[in-house]
Design an enzyme around this catalytic site. Sequence first.
Site: not given
Ligand code: NCD
Ligand code: ZN
Length: 336
Positions: A134, A14, A240, A12
């Site tokens: 989510h 970003h 994450d 996971h």
């Molecule tokens: C994530 C993001 O910034 O894209 N933020 C987070 O607090 N985890 C999005 C997500 O996974 O909820």
């Molecule tokens: Zn995330």
Amino acid sequence: MQITLHAPLDMHLHLRDGKMLKTVAPLSAKSFAAAIIMPNLVPPVSTIEEVVAYKKRILAVTEDEGFEPLMTLFFKDTYDFAFLQKAKKHIHAIKLYPAGITTNSEGGVSTIDSDALATTLQAMSDLDIPLLIHGESNGFVMDREKEFIPVYEELSQKFPKLTIIMEHITTKDSVEALHRYPNLYATITLHHLLITLDDVAGGMLQPHLFCKPIAKRPEDQKALLEVALNAHPKVMFGSDSAPHPQSAKESCGCAAGVFTAPIALPVLAQLFEEEGKLENLQAFVSDNAQKIYAYTSPKKEVTLEKKPFLVPKTHGTVVPMYADQEIAWRIKSVSL
Ligand code: NCD
Ligand code: ZN
């Protein structure tokens, strides 16, 4: 002391786009063999062309690192069997966001009604495409994950062959739900193993530890540690890691997300070693995920050693977890 991990995976992640992608992607690509890439760009990644183009942009900034971006689509209830059949060779999962629940999720699903979503979910089940969720309601912030559990239960009963992954679980309730249904699995982040709400807001407010879902109670942290440290076969590591510019975190209206990509593996090694569970780290960061996703990772060996490492203050415009602090482990070498 040292440990060699075979094909560590971040299930996971970003990576964003543009300049931010260029800053953060190499940090994950250095230490992970592959990662599940979140589709919450602006606009969200929701066509095959967008998936292919985004993957290309990621590979362009991570070449030579031996890193495989495992792409995802942003869930839409308009995806039908014919579309998903074509999409399947480009993606490893589809991510469902309740509308507006977190960063860039405005185009998500407003009501998660298993009948209304049945065409897409059945097609995903038939095509063996995992559904990542989510899982938060829009209720009181500490109860959002708990309130969402009935949705997981309904979906896992109605689509028993669909692999459903509860993303970044933070509560004891979620750990318990995980055990009730054979097709439910979960990712667990590093920060939710390390912190509770007290670390975020119990003293001076710590914007760099603010994320969705928010860190919960000590008993929740304990339940997460129990399954992660023992590498329970239904859980896997998903950082994450969610970078935001320092100005968006240290501001009135702090963006949600903890940036852990550069420290994830060394701090996991530190945690597992402190808890006497280092032998389970391989399963938690790779083997479980490969089984759950029916994915075979390319070869990549990452050796970590117990030697102090000073975490940089920033990577580009982003502040990592443990910025300017010493951690006990570091990456020694990587071989492909
Ligand atoms: C994530 C993001 O910034 O894209 N933020 C987070 O607090 N985890 C999005 C997500 O996974 O909820
Ligand atoms: Zn995330």
